[in-house]
Design an enzyme around this catalytic site. Sequence first.
Site, mmCIF file in Angstrom:
data_model
loop_
_atom_site.group_PDB
_atom_site.id
_atom_site.type_symbol
_atom_site.label_atom_id
_atom_site.label_comp_id
_atom_site.label_asym_id
_atom_site.label_seq_id
_atom_site.Cartn_x
_atom_site.Cartn_y
_atom_site.Cartn_z
ATOM 1 N N LYS A 106 30.111 -18.017 -15.065
ATOM 2 C CA LYS A 106 30.452 -17.032 -16.100
ATOM 3 C C LYS A 106 29.172 -16.666 -16.824
ATOM 4 C CE LYS A 106 34.483 -15.354 -17.375
ATOM 5 N NZ LYS A 106 35.553 -15.094 -16.450
ATOM 6 N N ASP A 146 34.158 -8.298 -16.868
ATOM 7 C CA ASP A 146 35.033 -9.156 -17.680
ATOM 8 C C ASP A 146 35.225 -8.443 -19.015
ATOM 9 O OD1 ASP A 146 36.034 -11.632 -19.102
ATOM 10 O OD2 ASP A 146 35.430 -12.551 -17.219
#
Length: 427
Positions: A106, A146
Site C-alpha cells: 500500500k 485507491d
Amino acid sequence: MSNEFNAFTMAQRQFDAVAELLQLEDGIRQLLRSPQREYHFTIPIRMDDGAVKVFQGFRVQHNDARGPAKGGIRFHPQETIDTVRALATWMTWKCAVVDIPLGGGKGGVICDPHNLSPREQEALCRGWVRQVSKNIGPINDVPAPDVMTNPQHMVWILDEYEKLAGGHYPGMITGKPVEVGGSLGRTEATGYGVVFTVREALQRMDLPIEGIRASIQGFGNVAQYAAKLLIELGATVVAVSCWDQQDQTSYTYRKTDGIDTEFLLSITNRFGAIDKHKAEAAGYQRLEADAWLEQDVQILIPAALENQITADNVERIHANVKILAEGANGPTTPEADQVLKRRGVFVIPDFLANAGGVTCSYFEQVQCNTNFFWPKDEVLSRLDQKMTTAFHAVADLAEETGEYMRDAAYMIAIQRVATACHLRGWA
Ligand code: NAD
C-alpha cells in the site's frame, strides 16, 4: 492519544488471534506481524503560485512471499504510516484468500487533492514514483488506484516510470484506462465478485436465487454492479441507500416489488447519489439512513463505507436475513460481528467478498505483461472461476472446523502466506 484507534494495531491483533488458531511458530509470527519493507520519503512540488511545497509519501510492502506486492496509492490529508501498514497487511491476506500470486502493499501521500490543481496532482504522481522507481515495478510491487486517486493518476505514474526505465512496462501499475493497458471488466469486477460469492452461498444453503430478496447499502461502483447482477440472476433488490450531499445525510430508497437499476442509474450522479425528487416521483419510498438493514430480505450487502453495522443497529437486522456479504471494507464492527455470529448469519467477509477488484487487477497485470488483451466475457468468466473457488475453499474449511467464515478466511490466507515463507526458507 494512547487509546486512539490504530488500524495497524487492529491488523496485528487479528493476525495474532489467527496465528494462535493455526499454531504458527514464533519465527513466522514475527515475520508476518510486520511489513517486510517500508519507504518513507519527501516529494517537493513546485506549486502553481511558484512556491515549493514538500509532501510526505510512503510505500509499504507487507509481504511478497507469494509474488510481487500489490495495493493502492491513497491521497489523503489524514494519511498515517500505521494506516498504510495495516492496509498493506490486509492486501497480503486478500490476495492470498483468492489465491492470486501476489503479496500485499500500500502507498500514500499526505495531501488533500481537493486543494491541488490537476498540474500539481500530476507533479505529485510523478514525484512519488521518482522516489520509489527502484523499489516498485512489474516484478516486485504493482500499485493501483485507491482513496482519491484515479486512472489518470495511474497513467501519470506509468509515464514517469517508463521514462526512467527507458521502455514500456504497462504491468507496473493497474487501474489504468482501457486505452492505456487497462482491463475490460474492471468496472464490474468488485460488484459482480460479491454476487458470485452470494450465488455460491445460496447454492450451499439449497436456496434458489430466483425470488430471493436483497437490500444494499450504497449505490456507487460496487453496489450498482452487485444490484445489476443480482437482478439478472433472478433476485429482487428491494432497497439501496446513498449519501445526499445537499441534506448532509443518507437515505434508503425502497421499492418493495424491486428497484430498476437502469432507471436509478439514470438519476444517480458520479458520486453515487440518487436524485431524491426523481426517485420519489417514480414511486420509490425515501426512508432514513439505516432502513436498508431492517428490510425483510434474505441478503444484505453493505457496499458503502466502513463501520456501518454497529452494536447500536445490528439488532435491527431482520430475522429472515441469512447472508451478509461485505462489499465494503470493514463495514461490520467487532461488537456487531459477535451478534451476527450468535444469530447464525452467514457472513462473507470483506476481504473475500470484495476481492473481485484485485483479482481483475491481477488479470490486468497478466494481460499487460503478455501484451495480449482478453475480451470482457473472458475476464468476467475467469473472475467468476476465481471467486467461486476461493469462496468454496473458505466455506469448506468453516464447515469442517466449525469456525466462523471470517476466521476461516483468515486461516486460509495466513496459512498460504506462511507456507510460501516456509518453502522459501524465510522462517
Ligand atoms: P463509491 O464512491 O463509488 O460509492 C459509495 C456509495 O456509498 C455512494 O453511493 C455513496 O452515496 C454511498 N454512501 C456514502 N456514505 C454513505 C452513508 N453514510 N450511508 C449510505 N450510503 C453512503 O465507492 P465504491 O467504489 O462503490 O466502494 C464502496 C466500498 O467498497 C468502499 O468501502 C470501498 O473501499 C470498497 N471496495 C471497493 C472496491 C472497488 O473496486 N470499487 C474494491 C474493494 C472494496
